[in-house]
Design a protein around this motif. Structure first.
Motif, PDB file in Angstrom:
ATOM      1  N   VAL D 251       0.950  -1.198  -0.134  1.00  0.00           N
ATOM      2  CA  VAL D 251      -0.061  -0.031  -0.020  1.00  0.00           C
ATOM      3  C   VAL D 251       0.910   1.137  -0.149  1.00  0.00           C
ATOM      4  O   VAL D 251       1.710   1.229   0.852  1.00  0.00           O
ATOM      5  N   ARG D 252       0.751   1.838  -0.973  1.00  0.00           N
ATOM      6  CA  ARG D 252       1.777   3.136  -0.960  1.00  0.00           C
ATOM      7  C   ARG D 252       0.856   4.473  -0.099  1.00  0.00           C
ATOM      8  O   ARG D 252      -0.198   4.945  -0.801  1.00  0.00           O
ATOM      9  N   LEU D 253       1.094   4.628   1.059  1.00  0.00           N
ATOM     10  CA  LEU D 253       0.517   5.517   1.852  1.00  0.00           C
ATOM     11  C   LEU D 253       0.960   6.871   1.652  1.00  0.00           C
ATOM     12  O   LEU D 253       2.243   6.973   1.743  1.00  0.00           O
ATOM     13  N   GLY D 254       0.242   7.793   1.183  1.00  0.00           N
ATOM     14  CA  GLY D 254       0.834   9.285   1.254  1.00  0.00           C
ATOM     15  C   GLY D 254       0.589   9.795   2.591  1.00  0.00           C
ATOM     16  O   GLY D 254       0.610   8.931   3.607  1.00  0.00           O
ATOM     17  N   GLY D 255       0.152  10.910   2.771  1.00  0.00           N
ATOM     18  CA  GLY D 255       0.035  11.638   3.986  1.00  0.00           C
ATOM     19  C   GLY D 255      -1.427  11.137   4.296  1.00  0.00           C
ATOM     20  O   GLY D 255      -2.015  10.434   3.794  1.00  0.00           O
ATOM     21  N   ILE D 256      -1.846  11.587   5.663  1.00  0.00           N
ATOM     22  CA  ILE D 256      -3.212  11.248   6.276  1.00  0.00           C
ATOM     23  C   ILE D 256      -4.225  11.754   5.139  1.00  0.00           C
ATOM     24  O   ILE D 256      -5.285  11.106   5.283  1.00  0.00           O
ATOM     25  N   GLY D 257      -4.064  12.843   4.656  1.00  0.00           N
ATOM     26  CA  GLY D 257      -5.262  13.328   3.682  1.00  0.00           C
ATOM     27  C   GLY D 257      -5.640  12.248   2.640  1.00  0.00           C
ATOM     28  O   GLY D 257      -6.589  11.866   2.390  1.00  0.00           O
TER      29      GLY D 257
END
Lengths: 349, 349, 349, 349
Positions: D251-257
């Motif tokens: 999973v490529r998680l960016g920031g929380i947004g």
């Protein structure tokens, strides 16, 4: 005493950015959470004194969800005061009964809250107050909503005007709201970096002001900004200007902005103009600060209704919203203390 | 003719947001790219007519790099016109010679550009003009810089004032700049959705205006906004108000905003107030539109200097910046055409 | 052909500040002046392809009087295109008939107007188009509404960011909308005084950009702003940064803003950050310019309906609103011409 | 102890709107009124640890007169901490001596003030602190300057984004600054009327958030705004989205947004987007509120220097500026109390 079922709400006096924030929070908490009926009352005490069709109407959560950003008040406002004519207060009480309004949230200034207090004291009306004045002159609360927006607008005006003053080598006098208390002018004078700020609390010394601009001119800056409250007065003995005398020799004095501009021109020889901000200062979308403060006021007022804290008013103390008695709230006008005014002096010149 | 080495630049007349954009672009292109010396001249023609120490000074790229956002003009401005007194034009020419200024970029309105044109025609001065007026009343260009900012400020003012008008059920008259041409008022009236807009080009019909507000009141909206140019006049025969007569029976007429407010109150019975935007409209940071337009003007003016296009002025046509003759430029005032005014009528009421 | 009685109106594609201005003007002119029924259609072509209850509804003057200031579109929007699936166009035509809609005002970009054109050409639908794209990339009109607001927002963002860049001695890359055309970036880069502006129309030279910032650092300004369109691409051969490789050695490339920031940091040694403006650029209250342009578009579209100018689109030419054929309108994308981009170069550095 | 002659001043850590307000007030009072020499120190502790030419320079009244409106800090800033490497603190002390700086005004956050405190405690350095953090997370003061500006910017962003969310029937997640304390998000969520606000202090319940938006959709509003602090975390067990897994299943998680937008889309079926405000929130001209607060801080800090109140920090308590010990000041982080967060719940939905 019977249980509260229907909560009326009204806004009185001059409008202030944030009124809709209070209305929204009270409605969403009272109607949405506590299950009261909420009745909007149009045009302040007028809507209770002599209600026309539609002047007392149900306020639902869906009516207020998106009004936080709007200036003014969706309830309308007036300066009607039921204590100005015999029998009117009784009429208000009767109309409340007839419309099944058994508690009231009154949002307003000295005048509106004074009525609320007397209705509570004299008739036992269940009332919670919420202070409203852009003038920030209530001693019972650290700040009133609308004040931050008014200061912001006046500050932005000074920012704009400065470039013109400098380019044309002029003094520009900016007349700002405040009849008795100089808070808005004090704030805008500090935030806008006015070269001089004059407020009703401190007698102006025109010669000193003129000297200051002469000194600015000597060091190569023959221009500047004066922030002045509309309520500042100049003793007639100081009026020297001749330019505006009419054919009968009468000095035609406009507001203080105009008068002061004439005097400074006379005394300094620098071209001097004035701007009166007037109604610009009280309208439009509230600042974030005023949206937050008004929302918090409204929430606390709703809790006070739930808790039966009648005869009280919400107020800001530090970071907390507290309840104070309406008596205390309407007692005293808070003017700008001398030491806060003196803070500005560092920046004069 | 000798090669151009030193290019002078001055700004004349009322300040307009965007002046610094022109100054920056001319300097960065003329000094930074073409290698000319650029001389800033202070206070318009005054700085050439009677230059004090420091009034003619070298402008470097580093002086202008960060001025695009600033309102006003770093060169200062004045209304000095060397064609108002015999011999002054010759003095200007002489001072240009003595200061080694062999070409001139003149940024200003009718007056400033008219001088530029005569200096070119009569003395062969190498001059390029750049039109400046927030009034937008030059026929030679689609738009002038400063106009968009002025319209934006007036529009924002109307936005703010509307919530107060509505909350208090008042008419508020907003007096906007424009002595002879109603462009700013037309723009702000349209963008601000004023209920009526009045401009100098079209004689106002006070009764029709009053009727319109009476109709609004009948349908439940006893409030509204009037946008009016300062240059609008009302025939004395229409003046009915009595409120402001002085002890001698003289009507004290203020500006058109005040007068109109009095008349509308008299005719409609609705509480009516006024605001005069005045100096607020010409200062402060320019809109993005005006920053772009002024920058493009400045770039094109610099190219005109390089190409020796003397006696010309930059102008906007569609999306293009073109050159037109200064003669053409100063010939005609562009007023609001009737069909554009009539476009507003759809929204009256 | 039968007389027009009921005029439908829809908005398609991405929202743009000014849509409500068009809707308001069309409704006030068509319903208020010409006496047509106006039908609002929700969610673009979707509301005609598969109308749910309430998706086609009467639009009255009172519904639109106060919407000029609002961003977005009160009709809602979607990207539904009835030419993407066989039979859908026929369904749209049938639904128009069943709802008595005998003319259509279609407000949208390439896609929406392309559908409008084919419905007109293939089915004889009476349609008038109104161009909408904040990208400003339609060759048939000088400017599109929404563009000025987008440029203003991006410019204000650059203004804000500059003080941080300077205080922290950083480069900050601001990623601005524009996949194929760099208009918004060009405008904001010029108005915001970016130190470098990169647009999709011109291949970026990273080494040149890096050199420019090194030079700035040498003269004591180790900071700056890059304005870059989201559609700018960098050849993979230029990617040198190593910071963001994952455990498998893959370079995780975000948008161009992030990539570019990494590259510039690598090449200059200056701390470099990025901001993606994204959805901020298309929402909120329109600028005065966009309110005026959209209102004038709407008025002219209404006149075109009255005059039966089917298959046409409104467009701005100079100061005039004209009609052009929908065919012409959707033909060509207008990109930033090289000479306009080169204008920016004067300010690079 | 020798008399104070030369007062140094530095700003450390992230920039905050209002820094120049403090610098201006300290300089105008210390240099203009008290007659001290004031020395500006560039780039925080870096300028004292390893001063390059020009890093310690005289600050005159004329240098600061017009900087109140400017964001950032004219002194520059860095995150250099002389307690991170052995011997650096001594170097700072030595450099102060060599430059004749016998008192110091240190403006900064936890880190900067922590250094100031240790220099005072360990070396007897005469230091006065001024708190600076847009995060508003210092328990010793009611509010910090920069906070109001940050909340205002984030609120304006939500205002803008709402119209797009509504027009396109989308959820838009707005990611706002705040790693450990949710103050800015709390303020902007309340002032911007976000439909849900999430802060680091309270564990988010994604299912409840999703339910809320499903309910909105059921009542006809399939759109909304989520305000979320960058520091909010979601337990991995709640991550359900599959859209952004890469070829390796990561999973490529960016920031929380970005993450949150993915989750809400997955759970609600409503198109969901995100915006990261990032650096936009800390730059640009300060609000009037922050100009006033920072000016008052600066004045009080100057008085503390005059009065020899070493080891103290200025702080806001109600409407008063007071002095507290630096020890107290840097002790505790002030997070959003649960009851203030719960205030928001009234408006969720």
């Amino acid at each position: 005493m019977a249980e509260v079922r229907r909560v009326g709400m009204l806004t009185g006096g001059g409008d202030a950015p944030g009124l809709n924030g209070v209305i929204r929070a009270v409605t969403m908490k009272c109607a949405g959470e506590y299950g009261y009926d909420v009745a909007g009352i149009r045009l302040g005490w007028k809507g209770l004194l002599d209600p026309k069709e539609g002047d007392i109407f149900p306020l639902k959560v869906d009516d207020v969800r998106y009004i936080l950003q709007e200036g003014g008040t969706i309830l309308g406002s007036s300066r009607t005061n039921p204590y100005k004519r015999e029998g009117d207060a009784e009429k208000v009480v009767r109309n409340m009964e007839q419309n099944g309004i058994d508690a009231l949230v009154a949002i307003g200034g000295d005048d509106t809250l004074g009525v609320a207090r007397r209705l509570h004291d004299e008739f036992g009306i269940r009332v919670v107050g919420c202070p409203k004045t852009i003038d920030n002159d209530l001693s019972a609360t650290d700040t009133t909503f609308g004040y931050d927006t008014a200061v912001s607008i006046a500050t932005e005006a000074i920012d704009r005007i400065r470039t013109t003053a400098k380019s044309h080598e002029r003094i520009i006098v900016v007349e700002i709201m405040g009849r008795h208390a100089g808070w808005i002018t004090w704030g805008a004078g500090m935030a806008g970096a006015a070269n001089v700020t004059l407020i009703p609390e401190v007698e102006p010394d025109l010669d000193a002001v003129a000297d200051l601009f002469k000194k600015r001119a000597e060091r190569g800056e023959p221009w500047g900004i004066v922030a002045v409250s509309e309520g500042v007065t100049i003793g007639e003995e100081y009026i020297t200007q001749t330019a505006e005398r009419d054919e009968f020799g009468h000095v035609r004095l406009g507001g203080i902005g105009e008068t002061l501009a004439g005097e400074l021109k006379e005394r300094t020889g620098i071209d001097t103009r004035h701007v009166v901000l007037g109604h610009l200062q009280r309208g439009g979308t509230p600042t974030a600060y005023d949206r937050i403060l008004s929302t918090r006021y409204g929430l606390r007022a709703a809790e006070a209704v739930r808790d039966g804290e009648w005869g009280k008013m919400v107020a800001l103390r530090g970071n907390d919203i507290v309840l104070v008695s309406l008596a205390e709230a309407t007692e005293e006008t808070k003017t700008v203390p001398r030491e806060l005014y003196d803070d500005l002096a560092t920046f004069f010149g």
